[in-house]
Scaffold this motif. Structure first.
Motif, PDB file in Angstrom:
ATOM      1  N   GLY A   1       0.857  -1.133  -0.011  1.00 34.21           N
ATOM      2  CA  GLY A   1       0.033   0.013  -0.014  1.00 34.21           C
ATOM      3  C   GLY A   1       0.864   1.247   0.031  1.00 34.21           C
ATOM      4  O   GLY A   1       0.674   1.920  -0.755  1.00 34.21           O
ATOM      5  N   LEU A   2       1.916   1.408   0.705  1.00 35.87           N
ATOM      6  CA  LEU A   2       2.696   2.512   0.955  1.00 35.87           C
ATOM      7  C   LEU A   2       3.423   2.600  -0.311  1.00 35.87           C
ATOM      8  O   LEU A   2       3.528   3.865  -0.651  1.00 35.87           O
ATOM      9  N   VAL A   3       4.032   1.696  -0.952  1.00 36.67           N
ATOM     10  CA  VAL A   3       4.592   1.725  -2.113  1.00 36.67           C
ATOM     11  C   VAL A   3       3.791   2.350  -3.332  1.00 36.67           C
ATOM     12  O   VAL A   3       4.068   3.173  -4.157  1.00 36.67           O
ATOM     13  N   LEU A   4       2.443   1.901  -3.450  1.00 38.70           N
ATOM     14  CA  LEU A   4       1.485   2.170  -4.285  1.00 38.70           C
ATOM     15  C   LEU A   4       1.279   3.796  -4.029  1.00 38.70           C
ATOM     16  O   LEU A   4       1.263   4.628  -4.909  1.00 38.70           O
ATOM     17  N   VAL A   5       1.014   4.240  -2.679  1.00 40.46           N
ATOM     18  CA  VAL A   5       0.671   5.588  -2.573  1.00 40.46           C
ATOM     19  C   VAL A   5       2.161   6.357  -2.965  1.00 40.46           C
ATOM     20  O   VAL A   5       1.973   7.370  -3.682  1.00 40.46           O
ATOM     21  N   GLY A   6       3.054   6.056  -2.696  1.00 39.47           N
ATOM     22  CA  GLY A   6       4.450   6.478  -3.044  1.00 39.47           C
ATOM     23  C   GLY A   6       4.411   7.014  -4.508  1.00 39.47           C
ATOM     24  O   GLY A   6       5.022   7.917  -5.275  1.00 39.47           O
ATOM     25  N   LEU A   7       4.224   5.680  -5.368  1.00 38.47           N
ATOM     26  CA  LEU A   7       4.245   5.763  -6.870  1.00 38.47           C
ATOM     27  C   LEU A   7       3.156   6.742  -7.384  1.00 38.47           C
ATOM     28  O   LEU A   7       3.681   7.879  -8.199  1.00 38.47           O
ATOM     29  N   VAL A   8       2.101   6.670  -6.790  1.00 36.03           N
ATOM     30  CA  VAL A   8       1.059   7.792  -7.260  1.00 36.03           C
ATOM     31  C   VAL A   8       1.441   9.073  -6.996  1.00 36.03           C
ATOM     32  O   VAL A   8       1.461  10.090  -7.849  1.00 36.03           O
ATOM     33  N   THR A   9       1.818   9.621  -5.702  1.00 37.35           N
ATOM     34  CA  THR A   9       2.193  10.656  -5.464  1.00 37.35           C
ATOM     35  C   THR A   9       3.639  10.940  -6.148  1.00 37.35           C
ATOM     36  O   THR A   9       3.624  12.435  -6.328  1.00 37.35           O
ATOM     37  N   SER A  10       4.372  10.256  -6.353  1.00 39.37           N
ATOM     38  CA  SER A  10       5.670  10.721  -7.275  1.00 39.37           C
ATOM     39  C   SER A  10       5.183  11.180  -8.450  1.00 39.37           C
ATOM     40  O   SER A  10       5.860  12.096  -9.318  1.00 39.37           O
ATOM     41  N   VAL A  11       4.132  10.508  -9.099  1.00 38.45           N
ATOM     42  CA  VAL A  11       3.830  10.963 -10.404  1.00 38.45           C
ATOM     43  C   VAL A  11       3.034  12.368 -10.257  1.00 38.45           C
ATOM     44  O   VAL A  11       3.512  13.122 -11.259  1.00 38.45           O
ATOM     45  N   ILE A  12       2.443  12.519  -9.138  1.00 38.22           N
ATOM     46  CA  ILE A  12       1.881  14.029  -9.060  1.00 38.22           C
ATOM     47  C   ILE A  12       3.059  15.070  -8.799  1.00 38.22           C
ATOM     48  O   ILE A  12       3.090  16.155  -9.398  1.00 38.22           O
ATOM     49  N   SER A  13       3.940  14.677  -8.040  1.00 41.19           N
ATOM     50  CA  SER A  13       5.177  15.431  -7.958  1.00 41.19           C
ATOM     51  C   SER A  13       6.034  15.885  -9.271  1.00 41.19           C
ATOM     52  O   SER A  13       6.244  17.158  -9.508  1.00 41.19           O
ATOM     53  N   ILE A  14       5.671  14.951 -10.017  1.00 40.08           N
ATOM     54  CA  ILE A  14       6.812  15.330 -11.526  1.00 40.08           C
ATOM     55  C   ILE A  14       5.628  16.276 -12.217  1.00 40.08           C
ATOM     56  O   ILE A  14       6.603  17.267 -12.679  1.00 40.08           O
ATOM     57  N   TYR A  15       4.462  16.311 -11.812  1.00 39.46           N
ATOM     58  CA  TYR A  15       3.671  17.666 -12.740  1.00 39.46           C
ATOM     59  C   TYR A  15       4.260  18.821 -12.320  1.00 39.46           C
ATOM     60  O   TYR A  15       4.611  19.605 -12.886  1.00 39.46           O
ATOM     61  N   TYR A  16       4.261  19.163 -10.867  1.00 38.01           N
ATOM     62  CA  TYR A  16       4.789  20.537 -10.652  1.00 38.01           C
ATOM     63  C   TYR A  16       6.268  20.736 -10.656  1.00 38.01           C
ATOM     64  O   TYR A  16       6.591  21.884 -10.882  1.00 38.01           O
ATOM     65  N   TYR A  17       7.123  19.878 -10.732  1.00 42.67           N
ATOM     66  CA  TYR A  17       8.495  19.841 -11.120  1.00 42.67           C
ATOM     67  C   TYR A  17       8.630  20.369 -12.515  1.00 42.67           C
ATOM     68  O   TYR A  17       9.203  21.358 -12.889  1.00 42.67           O
ATOM     69  N   ILE A  18       7.786  19.465 -13.450  1.00 39.06           N
ATOM     70  CA  ILE A  18       7.942  19.774 -14.636  1.00 39.06           C
ATOM     71  C   ILE A  18       7.340  20.940 -15.204  1.00 39.06           C
ATOM     72  O   ILE A  18       7.989  21.741 -16.031  1.00 39.06           O
ATOM     73  N   ARG A  19       6.367  21.737 -14.334  1.00 41.35           N
ATOM     74  CA  ARG A  19       5.839  22.965 -14.516  1.00 41.35           C
ATOM     75  C   ARG A  19       6.869  24.105 -14.818  1.00 41.35           C
ATOM     76  O   ARG A  19       6.668  25.076 -15.717  1.00 41.35           O
ATOM     77  N   VAL A  20       7.498  24.019 -13.916  1.00 36.97           N
ATOM     78  CA  VAL A  20       8.666  24.867 -13.734  1.00 36.97           C
ATOM     79  C   VAL A  20       9.881  24.722 -14.701  1.00 36.97           C
ATOM     80  O   VAL A  20      10.199  25.772 -15.397  1.00 36.97           O
ATOM     81  N   VAL A  21      10.044  23.658 -15.158  1.00 36.12           N
ATOM     82  CA  VAL A  21      10.853  23.440 -16.194  1.00 36.12           C
ATOM     83  C   VAL A  21      10.296  23.955 -17.544  1.00 36.12           C
ATOM     84  O   VAL A  21      10.985  24.749 -18.367  1.00 36.12           O
ATOM     85  N   LYS A  22       8.979  23.565 -17.727  1.00 41.35           N
ATOM     86  CA  LYS A  22       8.475  24.000 -18.847  1.00 41.35           C
ATOM     87  C   LYS A  22       8.415  25.554 -18.946  1.00 41.35           C
ATOM     88  O   LYS A  22       8.614  26.118 -20.077  1.00 41.35           O
ATOM     89  N   MET A  23       8.070  26.211 -17.923  1.00 41.40           N
ATOM     90  CA  MET A  23       8.053  27.615 -17.873  1.00 41.40           C
ATOM     91  C   MET A  23       9.277  28.233 -18.155  1.00 41.40           C
ATOM     92  O   MET A  23       9.385  29.143 -18.826  1.00 41.40           O
TER      93      MET A  23
END
Lengths: 522, 209
Positions: free
Chosen positions: A413-435
């Protein structure tokens, strides 16, 4: 008590690295007192040299035969050496980025360095402290110097607010922690050494007394404050926004590493009777931190606040390794902290550089930066992508190892939560890179349009450039060439008797754990 | 019950009543100066309890440190910043007070149950009494040597930090490359445009504040 042989019994060589740091801070303090304001030309380099000396001393302590120093007060085993190394290294990387920042704000550099070194010292002692009094004094050394660093820009109301918030919440959490620790002292019949506490409590019977559970809850409250785990995270965004950025960099890596070292040592040593309970509490903290940290980071407009929430989320990932409690789990924690040091400090170096040149840290102001400053864009992109866990950067391997260790130990369960949330985190990191990268020239923000010419010759800029390049190189290469770091992390766990006995106990208890040979890369 | 035990019991009851009364006063009185003085009363009563427990050194330290230093500092703080100002009463403030009371009572019940329900490992040795000073000294120079020495670094750093916070700063002259309102502040502009110097293009989206 035989005082004649005391000198030999103390085994004072175990704190040689800390001694080097103390010597350095005294040299800086006295030197600044004598020379005056011109001392800022040499003090940062003395500080870096001292920290490097301390790291060298740590290196030579690796295979020390008798790690217990000061009659059980300090433990210099492999785990503490690796965490002390992380803390000293994070301070050593923080100093070059602080020089220009502090100079530009007109505050004095030497005092800043002295307080930063004291915080480092507190963190290093905390990582090896094996006794309650020592734990508390070193925790307070770290905390009080962090409060002072937070409020260092004393004419800025944001800095004042941050310092006051940090001080009040920190003092409250210290008090709660102290109460829990005093319960431990009472339950064990007046012992302060962690091993003696554990054996005394175990000797009283198999049923854990209710006082032990309450002590556990209070102690976890203190630890979770230090590592900024949800729901003890409320101070983080405001403190990160209001503090000088180099201080934020140190708090997010050095202070957190010290908190994790304290968590491992205190929980594993003193609470074997309630191991299931503390694992459960930390599971809740980890899930909350991963979810809340990464989701709230999406809505941030200020870079420092975004990195604050991202650091909360990252702490959640690291907690997975603590919860599973296997060899691979602890080793992946150490490995992730090492990798996190480079990528997070690299990210903060870029944020400092940008705010020194433009005077802002709004994410929207970064747009179109690629046209004006390719090096800064490259550095920030590499570090953010690594934080998000994009292969082949270091952060990817760190996360892979953590999740793999979690999966091996059955924490699906923990690992799945970790996977999903790290996908979310990629979004906001990439937003800056895209900017920064894909905006057309006409979409450039005003701050970037007025971007000053890049001059590295200004005083204090050269160290900033060096630390930027170092962090970028380390972040990109530590992924591909991560074998030495893997070996270091694994050896630090297998050489630590404390963790070995705890791992053996977990397996005897029938937990679905396989002793994992940690060779997943290559 | 002989005379000594009776005296002990009476003084215990007296000290406890003093301590609880003073503590309630600290929390409930609205004038903060009274609260600060009553806090001193709480500390003194606690040191009386230490004397009853045969811990004279701790009692003396309690009076010296808490009454002599901490409480005096609090009073100084209050008197230096005390501004007479009437706060407008908040509507429905009693809900907050009630919630606080309930939480405190619950915590008290939990801790009380814990204290009563735990088999404490009590030491059977007699209290050290006046020899405690020597025992403490031995501990300071043997197994508690490291925290004792680390505390000196902590105090040194607290001294430096207090001076930094309190000293008058030397502000650089106007002809330097930065205006005076940027000295000792963060290089990042605040999000709300309050300072007059900035050109004013910061995105005004407010985050989660």
């Amino acid at each position: 008590m035989d005082f004649a042989n005391l000198g030999a019994q103390l085994n004072a060589g175990t704190i040689l690295p800390e001694g080097v740091v103390i010597l350095t801070l005294l040299v800086i303090l006295v030197g600044d007192l004598i020379v005056g304001r011109t001392s800022s030309r040499w003090t940062p380099y003395v500080a870096i040299a001292g920290l490097v000396g301390s790291l060298t001393a740590l290196f030579y302590q690796w295979d020390i035969s008798d790690p217990i120093g000061f009659l059980g007060g300090f433990n210099s085993d492999a785990l503490s050496i690796v965490f002390r190394g992380i803390i000293a290294l994070s301070a050593a990387v923080t100093i070059p980025m602080a020089i220009r920042y502090i100079e530009q704000s007109g505050t004095s550099l030497a005092e800043f360095l002295v307080i930063l070194l004291t915080a480092t010292l507190g963190g290093m002692f905390l990582a090896g402290a094996d006794e309650l009094v020592m734990i508390f004094v070193s925790l307070e050394t770290l905390s009080i110097s962090s409060y002072l660093l937070t409020g260092y820009m004393k004419r800025d109301p944001r800095s004042n607010e941050a310092a006051l918030k940090y001080l009040l919440i920190g003092a409250a959490s210290s008090a709660i922690f102290l109460y829990g620790v005093s319960l431990l002292y009472g339950l064990s019949g007046g012992e302060t050494n962690l091993n003696a506490i554990a054996s005394n409590i175990v000797a009283q019977g198999s049923e854990p007394p209710i006082g032990l559970v309450i002590a556990l809850v209070f102690v976890i409250a203190g630890i979770a404050f230090k590592i900024a785990a949800v729901p003890f995270h409320q101070w983080t965004p405001d403190v990160y926004e209001g503090s000088p950025t180099p201080v934020v960099a140190f708090l997010s890596v050095g202070s957190k590493a010290a908190g994790f070292a304290l968590a491992i040592r205190l929980l594993v040593t003193a609470f074997p009777l309630v191991a299931d309970e503390w694992r459960f509490v930390f599971t809740a903290l980890a899930v909350l931190s991963m979810v809340l940290g990464n989701v709230v980071a999406l809505a941030q407009t200020s870079m420092k606040r975004m990195l604050a929430y991202s650091s909360i989320g990252q702490a959640g990932f690291v907690m997975i390794g603590l919860i599973v409690g296997t060899d691979a789990g602890y080793a992946s924690m150490v490995f992730y902290m090492l990798v996190y040091l480079f990528m997070n400090l690299g990210g903060f170096t870029c944020v400092i550089l940008f705010s020194l040149r433009t005077g802002t840290d709004q994410i929207s102001e970064y747009s179109g930066l690629y046209q004006k400053d390719p090096l800064l864009t490259l550095g920030l992109s590499v570090c953010l992508l690594s934080l998000g866990g994009i292969p082949p950067l270091a952060g990817f391997f760190g996360k892979l190892y953590l999740f793999w260790a979690g999966w091996q130990a059955g924490a699906y369960g923990l690992v799945l939560v970790g996977l999903v949330t790290s996908v979310i985190s990629i979004y906001y990191y990439i937003r800056v890179v895209k900017m920064m990268v894909v905006k057309e020239p006409q979409e450039m923000s005003d701050a970037v349009k007025n971007y000053p010419e890049v001059r590295w010759t200004l005083p204090g800029m050269r160290p900033l450039q060096v630390s930027l390049v170092l962090a970028v190189v380390a972040t990109s290469l530590a992924g591909i060439l991560s074998n030495p770091l893997f070996t270091l992390a694994n050896n630090s766990v297998t050489n630590t008797p404390l963790l070995q006995s705890s791992v053996a106990m977990t397996q005897d208890a029938g937990a679905p754990v396989q002793l994992a040979d940690a060779e997943i890369n290559q | 019950m002989n005379l000594a035990e009776g005296v002990q019991l009476v003084s215990l009851l007296l000290l406890s009543a003093m301590m609880l009364g003073a503590a309630l006063g600290v929390v409930l009185l609205s004038n903060i100066v009274y609260s600060a003085f009553l806090l001193g009363g709480v500390f003194v009563s606690i040191s009386g309890l230490y004397i009853l427990l045969n811990a004279g050194f701790v009692a003396a330290a309690q009076v010296l440190i808490y009454v002599g230093a901490v409480n005096v500092l609090i009073l100084f703080g209050i008197m230096l910043v005390n501004k007479q100002r009437d706060f407008t009463p908040i509507p429905n403030a009693w809900i907050g007070k009630l919630a606080t009371g309930v939480v405190c009572l619950g915590l008290f019940a939990l801790l009380g149950a814990m204290v009563l329900g735990t088999p404490w490992a009590l030491s059977t040795e007699a209290a050290a009494g006046d020899a405690a000073i020597m025992l403490i000294g031995e501990h300071f120079f043997s197994d508690f040597l490291l925290p004792f020495e680390l505390a000196s670094i902590l105090l040194l750093m607290a001294l430096v930090g207090a001076i930094i916070l309190a000293r008058r700063e030397f502000l650089p002259d106007e002809d330097l490359d930065q205006p005076a309102d940027q000295v000792l502040t963060l290089p990042e502009r605040p999000r709300e445009l309050v300072s007059a110097g900035s050109t004013g293009n910061t995105a005004d989206e407010s985050g989660d504040r």
